[in-house]
Design a protein around this motif. Structure first.
Motif, PDB file in Angstrom:
ATOM      1  N   MET A   1       0.838  -1.211   0.000  1.00 15.92           N
ATOM      2  CA  MET A   1       0.000   0.000   0.000  1.00 15.92           C
ATOM      3  C   MET A   1       0.862   1.246   0.000  1.00 15.92           C
ATOM      4  O   MET A   1       1.906   1.309   0.649  1.00 15.92           O
ATOM      5  CB  MET A   1      -0.882   0.019   1.251  1.00 15.92           C
ATOM      6  N   ASP A   2       0.408   2.269  -0.737  1.00 15.24           N
ATOM      7  CA  ASP A   2       1.209   3.484  -0.796  1.00 15.24           C
ATOM      8  C   ASP A   2       1.066   4.290   0.490  1.00 15.24           C
ATOM      9  O   ASP A   2       0.160   4.099   1.285  1.00 15.24           O
ATOM     10  CB  ASP A   2       0.806   4.377  -1.972  1.00 15.24           C
ATOM     11  N   ALA A   3       2.003   5.205   0.643  1.00 19.16           N
ATOM     12  CA  ALA A   3       2.015   5.999   1.863  1.00 19.16           C
ATOM     13  C   ALA A   3       0.828   6.954   1.900  1.00 19.16           C
ATOM     14  O   ALA A   3       0.175   7.115   2.923  1.00 19.16           O
ATOM     15  CB  ALA A   3       3.314   6.792   1.955  1.00 19.16           C
ATOM     16  N   ILE A   4       0.553   7.600   0.747  1.00 18.10           N
ATOM     17  CA  ILE A   4      -0.531   8.576   0.718  1.00 18.10           C
ATOM     18  C   ILE A   4      -1.780   7.912   0.158  1.00 18.10           C
ATOM     19  O   ILE A   4      -1.790   7.454  -0.984  1.00 18.10           O
ATOM     20  CB  ILE A   4      -0.167   9.783  -0.166  1.00 18.10           C
ATOM     21  N   PRO A   5      -2.856   7.828   0.943  1.00 23.43           N
ATOM     22  CA  PRO A   5      -4.075   7.207   0.419  1.00 23.43           C
ATOM     23  C   PRO A   5      -4.717   8.089  -0.662  1.00 23.43           C
ATOM     24  O   PRO A   5      -4.528   9.303  -0.652  1.00 23.43           O
ATOM     25  CB  PRO A   5      -4.978   7.108   1.644  1.00 23.43           C
ATOM     26  N   ALA A   6      -5.455   7.451  -1.588  1.00 21.57           N
ATOM     27  CA  ALA A   6      -6.147   8.208  -2.637  1.00 21.57           C
ATOM     28  C   ALA A   6      -7.151   9.156  -1.997  1.00 21.57           C
ATOM     29  O   ALA A   6      -7.271  10.313  -2.390  1.00 21.57           O
ATOM     30  CB  ALA A   6      -6.848   7.258  -3.600  1.00 21.57           C
ATOM     31  N   ILE A   7      -7.858   8.653  -1.013  1.00 20.09           N
ATOM     32  CA  ILE A   7      -8.811   9.495  -0.289  1.00 20.09           C
ATOM     33  C   ILE A   7      -8.586   9.261   1.208  1.00 20.09           C
ATOM     34  O   ILE A   7      -8.542   8.115   1.659  1.00 20.09           O
ATOM     35  CB  ILE A   7     -10.270   9.146  -0.647  1.00 20.09           C
ATOM     36  N   ARG A   8      -8.408  10.328   1.922  1.00 21.70           N
ATOM     37  CA  ARG A   8      -8.325  10.218   3.387  1.00 21.70           C
ATOM     38  C   ARG A   8      -9.400  11.119   3.982  1.00 21.70           C
ATOM     39  O   ARG A   8      -9.474  12.304   3.649  1.00 21.70           O
ATOM     40  CB  ARG A   8      -6.945  10.630   3.864  1.00 21.70           C
ATOM     41  N   VAL A   9     -10.243  10.536   4.802  1.00 22.24           N
ATOM     42  CA  VAL A   9     -11.322  11.282   5.447  1.00 22.24           C
ATOM     43  C   VAL A   9     -10.958  11.401   6.918  1.00 22.24           C
ATOM     44  O   VAL A   9     -10.690  10.390   7.562  1.00 22.24           O
ATOM     45  CB  VAL A   9     -12.670  10.543   5.273  1.00 22.24           C
ATOM     46  N   VAL A  10     -10.892  12.629   7.425  1.00 18.54           N
ATOM     47  CA  VAL A  10     -10.463  12.849   8.799  1.00 18.54           C
ATOM     48  C   VAL A  10     -11.544  13.565   9.604  1.00 18.54           C
ATOM     49  O   VAL A  10     -11.831  14.736   9.360  1.00 18.54           O
ATOM     50  CB  VAL A  10      -9.149  13.663   8.850  1.00 18.54           C
ATOM     51  N   ASP A  11     -12.133  12.855  10.516  1.00 21.76           N
ATOM     52  CA  ASP A  11     -13.034  13.422  11.521  1.00 21.76           C
ATOM     53  C   ASP A  11     -14.100  14.341  10.918  1.00 21.76           C
ATOM     54  O   ASP A  11     -14.282  15.474  11.352  1.00 21.76           O
ATOM     55  CB  ASP A  11     -12.210  14.188  12.562  1.00 21.76           C
ATOM     56  N   ILE A  12     -14.784  13.830   9.892  1.00 21.08           N
ATOM     57  CA  ILE A  12     -15.822  14.623   9.240  1.00 21.08           C
ATOM     58  C   ILE A  12     -17.064  14.678  10.118  1.00 21.08           C
ATOM     59  O   ILE A  12     -17.540  13.662  10.618  1.00 21.08           O
ATOM     60  CB  ILE A  12     -16.191  14.008   7.865  1.00 21.08           C
TER      61      ILE A  12
END
Lengths: 252, 221
Positions: A1-12
């Motif tokens: 898995m890559d380090a940077i996710p395609a989508i990261r959702v943080v505390d929405i």
């Protein structure tokens, strides 16, 4: 898995007036992965999806597309024109298809590539034909949407989203307004997209699809992720009672 | 009798057409702006839009024509400290254009609000700007939806152009009145004028309806 996710959702978080629909949701979607969101209606899954491409503005939290924050740029609110640019990277498929009825099928597919990406009509038409072929509707290119079945319309909507060559596809209950005999043709196309390595977030009531195709499954309840894990985990051995109840109702 | 004067009268009818076309252009563009104001999220804009619609929809076109021709120049003249006068044609176009912009604003507004939000959201999620969505997704559908009603309004506007003879725009009605003053035969002349208007409106409106229906129906099939 890559380090940077395609989508990261943080505390929405998202509230409509005093109603708190999302109460802090975080998760990552890695490139080429399919994440399914399941849950009862009213659990907030559609709102969550709409917060990701900012059809709804989250009350708090942030979404990162390839590491780039969707809502802010250099510490300030991202202007609408910039949000529009980021939205190109997220193809969206709606429950109600939402094709533009005054344009032909091909017209629907090539509209944004021409007007937003600035492609020539010729290049866009070639791309459009290619996208229509992927959803098996090449022969319908010159028809108007009103002449198509629901399943065909939804496949055109998928082609329209694909034509922007997005980094990820968002599906908001894509088969929920279709007759049962038409859902399969849409799910087949979605399975093929998943197999081809498309990054996807799918809000769905199709438990079979979620179980077979997803890399991860999120079960939402009351605006929070109540249970998450691999399909085997969530469907086979759910930890939460609510998730177990929900599944027993939806898996006959 | 009518035939004898056909050239003068035809020139008059042409004036009706000029006034109609110019006023229609004003009415459509001002009407669209007013409609967009009325559905704006900010209340001051909404308020201006509503005021516009109420004022012009409730003003009789006769009074508007007279007011724009005789009163507006006085007000403007006082404001800039210079005597000004409007050409009758200009007054007619402004007055009728603004009166009908009130009606068109309502037609546009109803049309815009009838477009499903999902069509707009589909545009947004393709990265289209709000203006591009308005131009490419919303308005083309609005035009198709409002056409039947708009054709009726165009017919009213064309009929309303006959009152411009009151401020001496040399339209068909004006020419007919002039001829009547010479010939003293109101019955055949006025009757022929009425029939001419009827024939023109009936044929043109019917033709436009016929042509637009097929184009409209394609998307609802």
């Amino acid at each position: 898995m890559d380090a940077i996710p395609a989508i990261r959702v943080v505390d929405i978080r998202k509230s409509f007036g005093t109603l708190e629909v999302l109460r802090g949701v975080s998760f990552d979607v890695h490139r080429g992965n399919v994440v399914s969101m399941i849950g009862a209606s009213g659990s907030g899954k559609s709102t969550l999806l709409r917060c990701i491409n900012r059809l709804e503005t989250p009350s708090a939290g942030e979404v990162y597309i390839d590491g780039e924050p969707m809502g802010a740029v250099e510490g300030r609110d991202r202007p609408l024109s910039e949000i529009n640019r980021m939205r190109r990277d997220l193809g969206m498929v709606f429950q109600q298809f939402n094709l533009w009825p005054h344009m032909t099928v091909l017209g629907n597919v090539i509209e944004a590539p021409i007007r937003v990406l600035g492609m020539s009509r010729k290049a866009a038409a070639a791309l459009g034909e290619e996208c229509l072929a992927r959803v098996y509707l090449s022969e319908k290119a010159r028809e108007y949407p009103a002449r198509l079945s629901g399943g065909q319309q939804q496949r055109v909507a998928i082609a329209r989203a694909l034509a922007m060559r997005p980094k990820a596809m968002l599906f908001d209950e894509p088969t929920s307004s279709l007759d049962p005999e038409l859902t399969d043709e849409v799910l087949t196309v979605m399975r093929e997209l998943a197999k081809a390595g498309t990054t996807m977030i799918v809000v769905t009531h199709e438990m079979g699809f979620a179980r077979d195709v997803s890399h991860r499954v999120l079960f939402l309840h009351n605006g929070q992720i109540e249970e998450e894990g691999s399909p085997a985990q969530v469907f086979g051995n759910p930890k939460s009672d609510r998730c177990r109840q929900f599944l027993s109702k939806h898996l006959q | 009798m009518f035939w004898e004067y056909r050239l003068v009268l035809l020139r008059g009818l042409a004036f009706n057409a000029y006034v109609f076309l110019a006023a229609a252009a004003v009415a459509l563009s001002v009407g669209l702006i007013a409609a967009l104001l009325r559905i704006n999220r900010a209340w001051p804009f909404r308020w201006i839009g509503t005021l516009h619609v109420e004022v012009f929809r409730n003003a009789p076109d006769y009074i508007m024509v007279v007011w724009v021709h005789f009163v507006l120049p006085l007000l403007l003249g006082a404001a800039i400290g210079r005597r000004i006068e409007f050409h009758p044609f200009v007054s007619a176009v402004i007055a009728l254009g603004f009166v009908y912009s009130g009606y068109f604003a309502e037609t546009f507004r109803a049309g815009i609000q009838s477009i499903p939000l999902g069509h707009i959201e589909a545009g947004r999620s393709c990265g289209m700007s709000e203006f591009l969505i308005l131009r490419r997704v919303v308005l083309p559908q609005v035009v198709r939806r409002m056409l039947p009603e708009a054709i009726n309004q165009f017919v009213s506007l064309f009929k309303a152009t006959t009152i411009v003879s009151l401020i001496a725009v040399p339209d068909l009605m004006y020419q007919v009145s002039m001829v009547i003053q010479q010939e003293m035969k109101p019955l055949p002349l006025y009757t022929s004028a009425a029939l001419t208007y009827f024939a023109v409106i009936y044929v043109v409106a019917g033709l436009v309806r016929l042509l637009s229906e097929r184009w409209r129906n394609r998307i609802y099939a």
